[in-house]
Design an enzyme around this catalytic site. Sequence first.
Site, PDB file in Angstrom:
ATOM      1  N   ASN B 305      69.766  78.435   8.233  1.00  0.00           N
ATOM      2  CA  ASN B 305      69.520  77.995   6.871  1.00  0.00           C
ATOM      3  C   ASN B 305      69.092  79.124   5.949  1.00  0.00           C
ATOM      4  OD1 ASN B 305      69.487  75.139   5.621  1.00  0.00           O
ATOM      5  ND2 ASN B 305      69.283  74.838   7.826  1.00  0.00           N
ATOM      6  N   ILE B 331      72.318  65.674  10.923  1.00  0.00           N
ATOM      7  CA  ILE B 331      72.919  64.350  10.726  1.00  0.00           C
ATOM      8  C   ILE B 331      74.327  64.253  11.301  1.00  0.00           C
ATOM      9  CG2 ILE B 331      71.549  63.798   8.676  1.00  0.00           C
ATOM     10  CD1 ILE B 331      74.092  64.489   7.019  1.00  0.00           C
ATOM     11  N   CYS B 392      62.010  69.319   7.465  1.00  0.00           N
ATOM     12  CA  CYS B 392      63.261  69.723   8.114  1.00  0.00           C
ATOM     13  C   CYS B 392      63.961  70.593   7.098  1.00  0.00           C
ATOM     14  CB  CYS B 392      64.067  68.507   8.542  1.00  0.00           C
ATOM     15  SG  CYS B 392      64.164  67.177   7.333  1.00  0.00           S
ATOM     16  N   ASP B 397      65.319  63.186   5.974  1.00  0.00           N
ATOM     17  CA  ASP B 397      65.922  62.525   7.125  1.00  0.00           C
ATOM     18  C   ASP B 397      65.008  62.629   8.361  1.00  0.00           C
ATOM     19  OD1 ASP B 397      68.348  61.628   5.964  1.00  0.00           O
ATOM     20  OD2 ASP B 397      69.061  63.693   5.955  1.00  0.00           O
TER      21      ASP B 397
END
Lengths: 766, 618
Positions: B305, B331, B392, B397
């Site tokens: 990331n 996800i 996260c 999520d």
Amino acid sequence: MLSLGSGGGKTAKPSFVSYVSPEEIKKENVNDELKPHLLPGELVICEANTVVKYSREDSLQRGFYGKLVCTNFKISFLSAEQLLDEVDQSYRNKLMGENDISLHCVDQIFGVYDDKKKPLLPGAVKNKIPEKLLLYCKDFRVFHFGLTYTKEEDAKRLIRVIVHHCLNPTSLKCLFAFSYVGAAGGLKVGPLGIEGEPPTIMFETKNDWRDELDRTGGLLTYRIISSNENYKISTRLPQFFAASVSDDDIKKYKGKGIPLWCWSHPSGCALLKMAAFPETVDDNSSQMDKGWIDRQLQVLGETHPLNHTIKTEILSATLPTLQEIQASYSRFKQLFLPDNAAEFWESDVKWLSVLENANWLEIIRQCLKKALDIVECLEHSTSVVLVEENCSDLCCLIASLVQVIIDPHFRTISGFQSLIQKEWVMGCHCFLDRCNLLRNNDKEVSVFLLFLECVWQLLQQYPPAFEFTETYLTILSDSMYIPIFSTFLFNSPWQRDNNQMLDEDRRMRSRSLKLPSVWEWSVQFENSVQALFYNPLYIGKPKLDRFRRTQRIKDPELNCLEIVQENVLDMPEPQRQMSLPSSPSYHSRPSPKKGFFREETDHLIKTFLGKKISRWTPTAEDHSVNNRLFYENWRSKPIDLHGLLLPLHDGPALKIWGQRYLRWIPEVQIPGGGLTTTLNKACEIIDEIKTLQTKVSQCLLKRQPSSPNTDVFTPFHQSSRLSSTFPFGTLRRQSIKPRIPVSTNLSMSFGSMENLPDDEEDLGLL
Amino acid sequence: MEKSTSYDSIGSRRSFQGSGSDSRPPSVGSVSSASSSVIEQTVHKTTAVMPSDSISQTDFSTDFRVLRDGNKLAQMEEPSLLPGESMKDMAKDVTYICPFTGTVRGTLTVTSYRLYFKSLERDPPFVLDVPLGVISRVEKIGGASSRGENSYGLEIFCKDVRTIRFAHKQEGHTRRSIFENLMKYAFPISNNLGLPNESWKLSKINDNYELCDTYPAILVVPVNVPEDELKKVAAFRSRNRIPVISWIHPESQATITRCSQPLVGMSGKRSKDDEKYLQIIMDSNAQSHKIFIFDARPSVNAVANKAKGGGYESEDAYQNAELVFLDIHNIHVMRESLRKLKEIVYPDIEESRWLSNLESTHWLEHIKLILAGALRIADKVESGKTSVVVHCSDGWDRTAQLTSLAMLMLDSYYRTIRGFEVLVEKEWLSFGHRFQLRVGHGDKNHTDADRSPVFLQFVDSVWQMIRQFPTAFEFNEFFLVTILDHLYSCLFGTFLLNSEQQRVKEGLQKSTISLWAYINSQLEEFINPLYVNCYNHVLYPVASMRHLELWIGYYIRWNPRMRPQEPIHQRYKELLGKRAELQKKVEELQREVSNRSASSSEKAGSPSRSVTPIQTVI
């Protein structure tokens, strides 16, 4: 208690030495005073001081000093420290303490040399003393004993004695039961079963069999055979049994090839079992045998009032072999013996596939399916003859399983115990060989355990249908390894009767030594523990019907449960049986294809599948479809807990018997959780109901209300934080802390998936 | 009496509907009030069955009932309690200043459900009955120095336009305790968390969703951080999702805060404001000199990331912070896992390969990691008395899964039906779990990469906890299945759209009905008969494959062979029914006996006291 610092699992090997000075070790010798609790006839063989018992809960970093004793019955660890630590135990076995291991319960012995685990086998015990002695038990306890501070010669002797007495072959007369009963001078035999409960029927007398025939309505068709009294005909048959043949026929092949009665269905058809002939050498006699069996079945068919069809079921043809069963169980049990937390979490990742590879659940599934097939036949008014070579392994299993599924009587405690007497003990199941108590053969097969497993699956699918709990089943399975009970010590009733006498007293039968039956639960447990056998969710049968012609005195304490159900269950029983539509294709199925059966059973098949006989054997083909239909028909109606209980056997329906297999593994204990909490809650409610009922009757008697009755029976702990493995397991020493899985992310790799934008869209911020 | 009365809650609803003209689904008006703060909103949720739109909590309707119930009740100054309702406080000699009929003196009672005032001065007696859920604000009026009649008391602002004034006698010292109890029971959520307190305040900085459009309007942030600093922190967090409080430990003051990833990027940027902000969060808990940052992602993903401007907190920049990765996958991985799961359970189950097939879906393994992550968070907060920060990537999520599960483990309130509804409202709906995108309501694009069963995994994890602690939850499996069914049904407004801002903009609370209103109107279906409320019990589920099971009652319920059956629960209901029946009988008989003994001798002692009153839930 010794503490080795709070390293947690992560730190390097703990060094025990640095924390304990020799002076301290001397102090520990107070343990010398400790004496093991000996049973009548029990003798200490050897002992060693300054042994450390490591606790698995403390990651094997801490332990107690104590004395390790080996007797002719058990291995016992005694520690002054631990005694102080003992909180009131709800579960106590009078014969075995928490740190006692019956010699027959020891499954594997390992020594740890330089941090390496090596099996200790008889004849191969090294001179070098291991740092640790590991004992793996058949009830899944694992003991870690440290020998580093033990005097060398003591440790050496102890290991030799333990290995010898746990692993070397022995003889029947050397089993502890005989010294035990001998010393106790002919045990006072307590009441069979539990006080106030209907007695367990032992099936040792004609009357027992007659009552059972009467209860199931089989008296018209079958008669009691007493020609084997004093085992005149065969030592592989009980003295009395039921069948529909003449005494002469029985004598001809020593009881082989005779359909023996197990149980009669209300519709009139019956479940029977039959031992096949041994493989014959010459064709001539084989021909004769075939004719013989044909005739037997014919006779059987004719004797049935409604001219039922008859099906023979050759169990070895479709069920796994005994070798496969044992191989599977050996793999399976190994899964529940992790040495430490790291090993536990490592194996957690691949748990499901490893479980599948062990194949044990698959074997359970096959047994359940087979039982289901036979239940279907019986429900469709077809009598079934189970056939097995010696008629004492899979026959016992399937016959008893079928009866548990159909007949609610066998789901009560006394009924279940009677069933085991009828099918297993009197059915000549070779407990001695199958449990391998003498350790001198390769006939060890956990058939009886497999039966308990199948019953457990049913129990977890339909909890309110059983009078007993899983704790009862677990304790029953543990009792197999306590070599005291006549139930599990012999290969046949003949062997039992022959050995229950002291040789010198053979003339005086009155001096015969009667070993206790396992059903004499008071030998092992106080009433408070026996209370754990009773399922608080069980709904008693409201009325006597044809299934229960024998008078049954209900425990007054459980009466309330019946009141609850009275209206719900008020429907005539036999209608259910008739309401099942029979599948049209049922009687016209083709005979099985060749090649379906395995080689080793070929001779059996040959004997049975001659042309003449094939019309009796509509097996195999289309089974799954019919099976399904039958199941769905049943399922579409509301479940009658006092009727048929078909087991589910689909993949997701079969579970692990957690209480038996996982109870000693600290990582899986759920503090304050598990099924225990629901049973506990049910007990509380039932207690309240009882108190209220007492109050009602008191009020009705117009007495002044008094304080609540105190003799309320609360089998479970009031403590709200029981462990999920209650009444087993040991969670008491520690405060509740979570079990954080050791991160092992080895199994998961998602390749391209991981390269996708991590969450949803790109961040788009830069 | 056409409208539902204030008695109209759980049990009596139906009987009233039959005769009345009010046949609307209950409490349309009290549906999710996204316009208000998180705190208010959650209060609203807890009172969803109580109609706040009716003006009928008037003296008139209650009089009706009182009359109907006969003289016995009329002579008492306290209300008759509903099942589960309990008395909390009572003050005598209180004056109600009625704007229409003048002052009246009587007894003021606070129960766990209502505010009740009754005066026997008038005939028929004067009654005021206000469910606590209707209350929006409570103020004290007058102080120790107040002089003059009726100048010292309480002013209660209601959501149904009323304002109710009471005057207390100063010398009675009753005002304080009434005030405190009203605050406690009317606002259980605010109270539950004990917020605001000396370290945490309610901030209106996001009133117009300008700071962060996926957060709620009202945020709980540390006291001493000025708005401009909050804005700087927001600039350093992905999508401006700054660390805000989810839960505070009632004793240790250790907190669970949630946020999104820091925008560290490849260059390893730092933000002094963000570092200071986390330090303040740590300092608000005096018990520990450390703070744990739980990054839900696998470390590889967190590193990856950075290339996109995100990343994770470096332990160099954040002193006293320890960073832990929880290895929960993204996800897309979860979506793929569910797809595989569908394949193996529907329509046919391969019997002999069941376990290895199940393993190959990794579904249970994901559940295990989520539960294990929540377990570590709960352990740090409970045993370690340490505050934790959870994030996260975007924090809507995996973060929602972790915080809400940790809260379920730590706080028994969330294990009640109301509490669970609050939990979903707070951690999922208010904090912007993007239900619209994740579920894809009404969208034909079934391959949309934004779809993912994140909420399903959360509910599955809750089910695993129910399995392990069958008596610790007030709700049953059917409750969870119902929530999941209506996650997709779009019958209720609850799970529509992506954020509170959108829901407010679309006026969802006016145009739709809340799922909770539906559930709360038929609670008996969702009650777990085994429930034992253990207030202070922290639950530590075992996150091992030995215990995790596939949820047959949800995933395989379409297969007729696997149709779930709950004979146990049925059995418990029967037992509880039996007990209730006997209790009634005992009470009747004892009343008889005591009446008789009272008439024959004066031997006192209420016999009914010897029975411990037991509440039955069915």
